[in-house]
Design an enzyme around this catalytic site. Structure first.
Site, PDB file in Angstrom:
ATOM      1  N   GLN A   1      23.692  42.864  47.478  1.00  0.00           N
ATOM      2  CA  GLN A   1      23.145  42.271  48.704  1.00  0.00           C
ATOM      3  C   GLN A   1      23.556  43.046  49.960  1.00  0.00           C
ATOM      4  O   GLN A   1      22.778  43.144  50.897  1.00  0.00           O
ATOM      5  CB  GLN A   1      23.644  40.825  48.812  1.00  0.00           C
ATOM      6  CG  GLN A   1      22.815  39.946  49.705  1.00  0.00           C
ATOM      7  CD  GLN A   1      23.317  38.490  49.622  1.00  0.00           C
ATOM      8  OE1 GLN A   1      23.705  38.007  48.563  1.00  0.00           O
ATOM      9  NE2 GLN A   1      23.308  37.806  50.748  1.00  0.00           N
TER      10      GLN A   1
ATOM     11  N   ALA B   1      40.970  43.718  40.439  1.00  0.00           N
ATOM     12  CA  ALA B   1      41.725  43.643  39.181  1.00  0.00           C
ATOM     13  C   ALA B   1      41.177  42.471  38.386  1.00  0.00           C
ATOM     14  O   ALA B   1      41.622  41.344  38.536  1.00  0.00           O
ATOM     15  CB  ALA B   1      43.209  43.463  39.470  1.00  0.00           C
TER      16      ALA B   1
ATOM     17  N   HIS C   1      58.057  39.740  35.333  1.00  0.00           N
ATOM     18  CA  HIS C   1      58.996  38.664  35.654  1.00  0.00           C
ATOM     19  C   HIS C   1      59.645  38.171  34.357  1.00  0.00           C
ATOM     20  O   HIS C   1      58.935  37.860  33.395  1.00  0.00           O
ATOM     21  CB  HIS C   1      58.254  37.519  36.347  1.00  0.00           C
ATOM     22  CG  HIS C   1      59.179  36.585  37.054  1.00  0.00           C
ATOM     23  ND1 HIS C   1      60.131  35.838  36.386  1.00  0.00           N
ATOM     24  CD2 HIS C   1      59.334  36.299  38.363  1.00  0.00           C
ATOM     25  CE1 HIS C   1      60.810  35.130  37.268  1.00  0.00           C
ATOM     26  NE2 HIS C   1      60.354  35.390  38.468  1.00  0.00           N
TER      27      HIS C   1
ATOM     28  N   ARG D   1      33.144  44.146  56.534  1.00  0.00           N
ATOM     29  CA  ARG D   1      33.279  44.436  57.975  1.00  0.00           C
ATOM     30  C   ARG D   1      33.698  45.889  58.201  1.00  0.00           C
ATOM     31  O   ARG D   1      33.170  46.563  59.074  1.00  0.00           O
ATOM     32  CB  ARG D   1      34.323  43.492  58.605  1.00  0.00           C
ATOM     33  CG  ARG D   1      34.637  43.823  60.066  1.00  0.00           C
ATOM     34  CD  ARG D   1      35.541  42.809  60.730  1.00  0.00           C
ATOM     35  NE  ARG D   1      36.930  42.841  60.321  1.00  0.00           N
ATOM     36  CZ  ARG D   1      37.840  43.731  60.728  1.00  0.00           C
ATOM     37  NH1 ARG D   1      37.504  44.689  61.568  1.00  0.00           N
ATOM     38  NH2 ARG D   1      39.087  43.672  60.305  1.00  0.00           N
TER      39      ARG D   1
ATOM     40  N   LYS E   1      41.304  29.095  43.557  1.00  0.00           N
ATOM     41  CA  LYS E   1      41.120  29.436  44.983  1.00  0.00           C
ATOM     42  C   LYS E   1      41.478  30.902  45.241  1.00  0.00           C
ATOM     43  O   LYS E   1      40.783  31.601  45.959  1.00  0.00           O
ATOM     44  CB  LYS E   1      42.006  28.546  45.857  1.00  0.00           C
ATOM     45  CG  LYS E   1      41.467  27.161  46.080  1.00  0.00           C
ATOM     46  CD  LYS E   1      42.389  26.442  47.064  1.00  0.00           C
ATOM     47  CE  LYS E   1      41.947  25.015  47.288  1.00  0.00           C
ATOM     48  NZ  LYS E   1      42.968  24.242  48.025  1.00  0.00           N
TER      49      LYS E   1
ATOM     50  N   TYR F   1      41.728  30.575  35.351  1.00  0.00           N
ATOM     51  CA  TYR F   1      41.914  32.034  35.441  1.00  0.00           C
ATOM     52  C   TYR F   1      40.661  32.762  34.955  1.00  0.00           C
ATOM     53  O   TYR F   1      40.102  33.596  35.670  1.00  0.00           O
ATOM     54  CB  TYR F   1      43.130  32.411  34.604  1.00  0.00           C
ATOM     55  CG  TYR F   1      43.529  33.879  34.664  1.00  0.00           C
ATOM     56  CD1 TYR F   1      44.115  34.418  35.802  1.00  0.00           C
ATOM     57  CD2 TYR F   1      43.343  34.711  33.555  1.00  0.00           C
ATOM     58  CE1 TYR F   1      44.512  35.747  35.836  1.00  0.00           C
ATOM     59  CE2 TYR F   1      43.739  36.043  33.584  1.00  0.00           C
ATOM     60  CZ  TYR F   1      44.324  36.561  34.725  1.00  0.00           C
ATOM     61  OH  TYR F   1      44.706  37.880  34.754  1.00  0.00           O
TER      62      TYR F   1
HETATM   63  P1  NAD Z   1      51.962  39.163  39.035  1.00  0.00           P
HETATM   64  O1  NAD Z   1      51.974  37.681  38.983  1.00  0.00           O
HETATM   65  O2  NAD Z   1      53.210  39.898  38.785  1.00  0.00           O
HETATM   66  O3  NAD Z   1      51.387  39.646  40.429  1.00  0.00           O
HETATM   67  C1  NAD Z   1      50.449  38.934  41.197  1.00  0.00           C
HETATM   68  C2  NAD Z   1      50.861  39.031  42.650  1.00  0.00           C
HETATM   69  O4  NAD Z   1      49.883  38.339  43.449  1.00  0.00           O
HETATM   70  C3  NAD Z   1      52.222  38.361  42.936  1.00  0.00           C
HETATM   71  O5  NAD Z   1      53.002  39.208  43.725  1.00  0.00           O
HETATM   72  C4  NAD Z   1      51.853  37.089  43.673  1.00  0.00           C
HETATM   73  O6  NAD Z   1      52.865  36.627  44.532  1.00  0.00           O
HETATM   74  C5  NAD Z   1      50.582  37.531  44.400  1.00  0.00           C
HETATM   75  N1  NAD Z   1      49.698  36.415  44.758  1.00  0.00           N
HETATM   76  C6  NAD Z   1      49.284  35.398  43.963  1.00  0.00           C
HETATM   77  N2  NAD Z   1      48.462  34.586  44.648  1.00  0.00           N
HETATM   78  C7  NAD Z   1      48.347  35.118  45.909  1.00  0.00           C
HETATM   79  C8  NAD Z   1      47.643  34.732  47.067  1.00  0.00           C
HETATM   80  N3  NAD Z   1      46.873  33.638  47.093  1.00  0.00           N
HETATM   81  N4  NAD Z   1      47.751  35.492  48.186  1.00  0.00           N
HETATM   82  C9  NAD Z   1      48.531  36.595  48.182  1.00  0.00           C
HETATM   83  N5  NAD Z   1      49.230  37.008  47.103  1.00  0.00           N
HETATM   84  C10 NAD Z   1      49.135  36.265  45.978  1.00  0.00           C
HETATM   85  O7  NAD Z   1      50.803  39.640  38.033  1.00  0.00           O
HETATM   86  P2  NAD Z   1      50.404  41.107  37.549  1.00  0.00           P
HETATM   87  O8  NAD Z   1      50.629  41.186  36.101  1.00  0.00           O
HETATM   88  O9  NAD Z   1      51.006  42.125  38.438  1.00  0.00           O
HETATM   89  O10 NAD Z   1      48.822  41.068  37.775  1.00  0.00           O
HETATM   90  C11 NAD Z   1      48.215  41.663  38.913  1.00  0.00           C
HETATM   91  C12 NAD Z   1      46.702  41.527  38.822  1.00  0.00           C
HETATM   92  O11 NAD Z   1      46.235  42.175  37.636  1.00  0.00           O
HETATM   93  C13 NAD Z   1      46.225  40.075  38.735  1.00  0.00           C
HETATM   94  O12 NAD Z   1      45.053  39.944  39.509  1.00  0.00           O
HETATM   95  C14 NAD Z   1      45.916  39.880  37.280  1.00  0.00           C
HETATM   96  O13 NAD Z   1      44.910  38.930  37.084  1.00  0.00           O
HETATM   97  C15 NAD Z   1      45.465  41.282  36.873  1.00  0.00           C
HETATM   98  N6  NAD Z   1      45.701  41.488  35.421  1.00  0.00           N
HETATM   99  C16 NAD Z   1      46.957  41.721  34.957  1.00  0.00           C
HETATM  100  C17 NAD Z   1      47.138  41.883  33.593  1.00  0.00           C
HETATM  101  C18 NAD Z   1      48.500  42.171  33.009  1.00  0.00           C
HETATM  102  O14 NAD Z   1      48.602  42.263  31.775  1.00  0.00           O
HETATM  103  N7  NAD Z   1      49.536  42.347  33.782  1.00  0.00           N
HETATM  104  C19 NAD Z   1      46.049  41.811  32.713  1.00  0.00           C
HETATM  105  C20 NAD Z   1      44.800  41.532  33.239  1.00  0.00           C
HETATM  106  C21 NAD Z   1      44.630  41.406  34.613  1.00  0.00           C
END
Ligand code: NAD
Ligand code: UDP
Length: 346
Positions: free
Chosen positions: A167, A119, A186, A111, A96, A150
């Protein structure tokens, strides 16, 4: 502050997470105003505590699965749990967040007629059959496995980005991020760098899943953030997808040995079974990023690990902080991952 003239009001979703908090910090340093939106699902307020008194920083607790009405000039969409333990905890919520979240953020960008960056991830390549992975590779993803929420969620988000571009003429940027590490990961999120460093600092067993011959390529967070900002600022006709990461590939076993050496730990290496669908190898092909963004990572693994170890050294000495996200468990093995996910759900 470097760039007052072009200061913008920028929305960072997931700004309370590992990457998001570094991005907020860098954007503030560049003179921008930052609106951090996060539901603190996996993020931590301590990641952004030092920014709360900043006059150009604002925080809004919100779940991007629901529409958001704000006025901004640019969006970085980072909200999504990223570690396998976290995104498998509630896989439906992960999909979701990736899909409904993308639709809501794209709707907001449409908008406001503004640029939006996604990301995305190297996980769109799944367990890759070509090596290193180039952006034109379509991937090898199991659509019904434990990682699919994921992998497929992020793939669908990419589809949505490109459909909004075709689009509606929306200006989009898609970054495929490879494994990134650094301070503010974390400590309990189960990712390999944080797990190994915390285990090594506590002289506990280092848990290798599988033989340890699987590979990853690790990028230091500062390099990655610079790449994301360069991508956002690139020419409007460049959409990506573009790989961002570090091409310095290593096996998980050699990473474990390096961390033991750098921490001067007494830890022993132990082997557990490999989680389902764990990719065997991963290395970004970075020519596109070099050519179009004039970007490449500069931090060596030793330097990056030293900085990360120093962060975790301080953290493990502190009493655990009670924060309002739900992830306080610590996976020790792939079996442990599953049972912890199950017990955390009860
Ligand atoms: P993270 O889990 O530390 O950060 C994700 C953040 O998104 C958290 O603060 C969480 O609370 C918030 N979040 C999750 N679901 C949410 C929602 N529905 N509404 C609002 N906030 C929400 O992860 P990260 O490592 O900082 O990753 C950040 C982004 O980068 C992600 O989209 C991840 O897929 C992408 N990414 C990270 C890596 C990596 O190695 N760190 C690699 C590939 C992609
Ligand atoms: N891994 C490991 N021990 C751990 C945590 C992870 O051996 O304590 C392995 C994991 O099985 C994978 C690699 O390290 O092969 C990277 O795992 P991570 O969860 O950091 O990222 P991803 O699999 O998403 O690349």
């Amino acid at each position: 502050m470097k760039n007052y003239d072009s200061a913008k009001r920028i929305l960072v979703t997931g700004g309370g997470g590992f990457l998001g908090s570094h991005l907020c910090e860098h954007l503030l340093e560049l003179g921008h105003e930052v609106l951090c939106v996060d539901n603190f699902y996996t993020g931590r307020r301590s990641n952004i505590a030092h920014l709360l008194s900043h006059p150009r920083f604002e925080i809004l607790r919100h779940d991007i699965c629901f529409p958001l009405y704000v006025e901004v000039d640019e969006i970085y969409n980072l909200a999504c749990p990223a570690s396998p333990v976290h995104y498998q905890f509630d896989p439906i919520q992960t999909t979701k967040t990736s899909v409904h979240g993308a639709i809501n953020m794209l709707g907001l960008a449409k908008r406001l007629r503004i640029k939006i960056l996604q990301a995305s991830t190297s996980e769109v390549y799944g367990d890759p059959t070509i090596h290193p992975q180039t952006e034109d590779y379509w991937g090898n993803v199991n659509p019904i496995g434990v990682r699919s929420c994921y992998d497929e969620g992020k793939r669908c988000a990419e589809t949505l980005f490109f459909d909004y571009n075709r689009q509606c003429g929306l200006k989009i940027k898609v970054a495929r991020i490879f494994n990134t590490y650094g301070p503010r990961m974390h400590p309990n999120d189960g990712r390999v760098v944080s797990n190994f460093i915390v285990q090594a600092l506590k002289n506990e067993n280092i848990t290798i899943f599988g033989s340890g011959n699987q590979t990853r390529s690790f990028c230091y967070v500062d390099d990655l953030i610079e790449g994301l900002i360069k991508l956002m600022d690139s020419n409007d006709n460049f959409t990506g997808p573009v790989n961002l990461g570090n091409a310095d590939e290593s096996t998980i076993l050699s990473l474990a040995r390096k961390i033991i050496e750098l921490t001067e730990s007494q830890s022993k290496i132990v082997f557990h079974s490999l989680p389902d669908d764990d990719p065997r190898q991963r290395q970004p092909h970075l020519e596109l990023a070099k050519k179009v963004l004039n970007w490449q990572p500069i931090t060596s693994i030793d330097e990056g690990l030293r900085k990360t170890i120093s962060y975790f050294r301080t953290l493990v000495k502190k009493p655990p902080q009670q924060e309002t996200n739900i992830y306080t468990f610590r996976p020790q093995s792939s079996e442990g991952r599953i049972s912890l996910i199950q017990s955390a759900k009860k």
